[in-house]
Design a protein around this motif. Structure first.
Motif, PDB file in Angstrom:
ATOM      1  N   ARG A  63      10.706 -15.241   5.497  1.00  0.00           N
ATOM      2  CA  ARG A  63       9.616 -14.658   6.279  1.00  0.00           C
ATOM      3  C   ARG A  63       9.979 -13.267   6.795  1.00  0.00           C
ATOM      4  O   ARG A  63       9.120 -12.380   6.894  1.00  0.00           O
ATOM      5  N   HIS A  64      11.262 -13.060   7.109  1.00  0.00           N
ATOM      6  CA  HIS A  64      11.710 -11.756   7.591  1.00  0.00           C
ATOM      7  C   HIS A  64      11.498 -10.681   6.533  1.00  0.00           C
ATOM      8  O   HIS A  64      10.945  -9.608   6.833  1.00  0.00           O
TER       9      HIS A  64
ATOM     10  N   ALA B 271      15.896 -14.668  16.396  1.00  0.00           N
ATOM     11  CA  ALA B 271      15.451 -13.448  17.066  1.00  0.00           C
ATOM     12  C   ALA B 271      16.147 -13.262  18.409  1.00  0.00           C
ATOM     13  O   ALA B 271      16.304 -12.125  18.880  1.00  0.00           O
TER      14      ALA B 271
ATOM     15  N   TRP C 292      21.169 -17.234   9.309  1.00  0.00           N
ATOM     16  CA  TRP C 292      19.762 -17.576   9.493  1.00  0.00           C
ATOM     17  C   TRP C 292      19.354 -18.617   8.451  1.00  0.00           C
ATOM     18  O   TRP C 292      19.795 -18.543   7.292  1.00  0.00           O
TER      19      TRP C 292
ATOM     20  N   ILE D 140      13.494 -18.636   7.463  1.00  0.00           N
ATOM     21  CA  ILE D 140      13.330 -17.494   8.372  1.00  0.00           C
ATOM     22  C   ILE D 140      13.704 -16.202   7.662  1.00  0.00           C
ATOM     23  O   ILE D 140      13.056 -15.159   7.851  1.00  0.00           O
ATOM     24  N   VAL D 141      14.733 -16.251   6.816  1.00  0.00           N
ATOM     25  CA  VAL D 141      15.116 -15.067   6.039  1.00  0.00           C
ATOM     26  C   VAL D 141      13.973 -14.642   5.131  1.00  0.00           C
ATOM     27  O   VAL D 141      13.641 -13.446   5.025  1.00  0.00           O
TER      28      VAL D 141
END
Length: 436
Positions: A264-265, A191, A257, A261-262
């Motif tokens: 969750r994004h 982020a 990433w 995290i990808v």
């Protein structure tokens, strides 16, 4: 006779071999010390890459290295001016820890009592308070040094102990967390990066800026009838600088990433996770902060009256005072600036950890001073560059990062860093003797 005769061709051979190199350096006006430091950095990177089995020179590790170097690089830009005036600041690590604790308490405990947690003003107020506290600490130490005549070594050594203890006193040793979400962006992470597109835009803007600087420099040299670099040398410098900028952008855009995290994004967007999706980190925000600080400090050091006064004081304090320079006020302003930059470094460090801890900034003063000295700042005063100090910060962090990657124990890491600092001062001493 035969020995003398045989020695002549050897001398001529050495002169001939050195001729093209000397001509190249003279035409391009490259700093030989800077080139030597870049060569040392390349050797360090290559050595760690081989010893780590190919893990060091990867986009992931280089991206992390850039983020880890940011805080030290920001403070090193201020340490250049401090050392140029024949002073020293041993308290920057403790100031970083104390200011980090203050910013943590302000945004995690004090402001939420009157503002909703997550209010967009929380991180702004915390940052302003932190920079203000850092500047006041620097001003206090600068006043004692400049106006009361206490040596900088003693004042900042006392500051090292005082502000480290004060950091513990603020919260009685507690760790303060979490930080404001927007504040955390200054620490990097997925982020806290600007992505591939904006990274390429900034890279292209950087290349254009390099070209404009070269063109403007040539125009100014013509205007004042100064010697001009050959056209090929100008083109060479522009091409190399642009290649380095675009190469750095390509590296940071090659680091994706993490898959978690990808996932969750896309889940947060209510979308299915595509197969083989690649989202680049891009340039991290703390790196942009460090670059901004470097450009600002370079401008201050080379393009302002204050900067000229700083180097004049470092070259000859007595002559500077006789010339009408208010040397005491200049020295005090340098320490105010150093305190503010330590606060910026603290913001980066605190945001990256997402917490304010009592161990924060421990031994950072060693890394900052080493970065400035390795970068060409002379402890005798009067000489130093901001760019060299920032490169020195990368070199010092490369040593630490590489040793961590190899599993070297912390005590041995400190031994290596200390030896590097001693060698850097020794090299500086030899260089000054040859120049004189």
């Amino acid at each position: 006779m035969s020995e003398a005769t045989s020695a002549v061709p050897a001398d001529r051979a050495r002169t001939t071999a050195a001729g093209p190199v000397a001509s190249f350096l003279k035409a391009t006006e490259l700093d030989t010390r800077m080139l030597g430091m870049i060569g040392a950095l390349v050797l360090i990177w290559a050595g760690f890459h081989l010893l780590s089995g190919g893990l060091f020179l990867t986009p992931r590790n280089l991206w992390n290295l850039s983020v880890q170097s940011s805080s030290i690089a920001v403070m090193a830009t201020g340490m250049v001016l401090v050392i140029v005036t024949r002073n020293i600041d041993l308290s920057v690590g403790s100031i970083l820890g104390f200011v980090g604790m203050v910013m943590g308490v302000v945004q995690a405990e004090l402001l939420p009592q009157s503002l909703d947690f997550g209010n967009p003003w929380i991180w702004v107020i915390a940052l302003v308070v932190g920079i203000g506290v850092g500047a006041m600490i620097g001003g206090l130490q600068g006043y004692v040094i400049a106006y009361l005549g206490v040596p900088a070594f003693i004042v900042t050594l006392g500051g090292l102990l005082v502000w480290r203890g004060a950091a513990w006193w603020v919260t009685s040793g507690r760790t303060v967390a979490p930080m404001d979400a927007t504040f955390r962006l200054m620490g990097g992470g997925p982020a806290g990066s600007i992505g591939a597109t904006w990274s390429w835009i900034i890279g292209i803007v950087g290349c254009v800026a390099v070209m404009l600087v070269l063109v403007n420099g040539r125009i100014q040299r013509k205007r004042f009838a100064f010697p001009l670099r050959p056209v090929w040398a100008e083109i060479f410098l522009g091409v190399v600088a642009s290649a380095l900028i675009l190469g750095a952008v390509w590296i940071v855009n090659s680091y994706p990433w993490p898959i978690g995290i990808v996932r969750r994004h896309f889940e947060g967007l209510g979308l299915p996770v595509p197969e083989d999706v690649f989202i680049a980190h891009g340039i991290a925000i703390p790196v942009l902060i460090a670059l901004g600080a470097g450009l600002a400090m370079t401008f201050i050091a080379t393009r302002t009256r204050f900067g000229r006064y700083v180097f004049a004081i470092g070259g000859n304090p007595e002559a500077a005072e006789l010339a009408g320079i208010n040397t005491r006020w200049v020295v005090m302003k340098i320490f105010i600036l150093m305190g503010a930059l330590a606060a910026v470094g603290s913001a980066i460090s605190t945001a990256r950890l997402n917490a304010a801890t009592n161990a924060q900034g421990t031994l950072d003063e060693l890394l900052v001073i080493a970065a400035a000295v390795i970068g060409g700042t002379s402890l005798a005063g009067g000489a130093g560059t901001v760019a060299g100090a920032m490169l020195g910060a990368v070199l010092m962090q490369s040593l630490q990062s590489g040793m961590v990657l190899l599993g070297v124990d912390t005590p041995l890491q400190n031994i290596v860093v200390g030896l590097v600092l001693v060698v850097a001062v020794w090299v500086d001493t030899i260089y000054r003797r040859r120049v004189q």
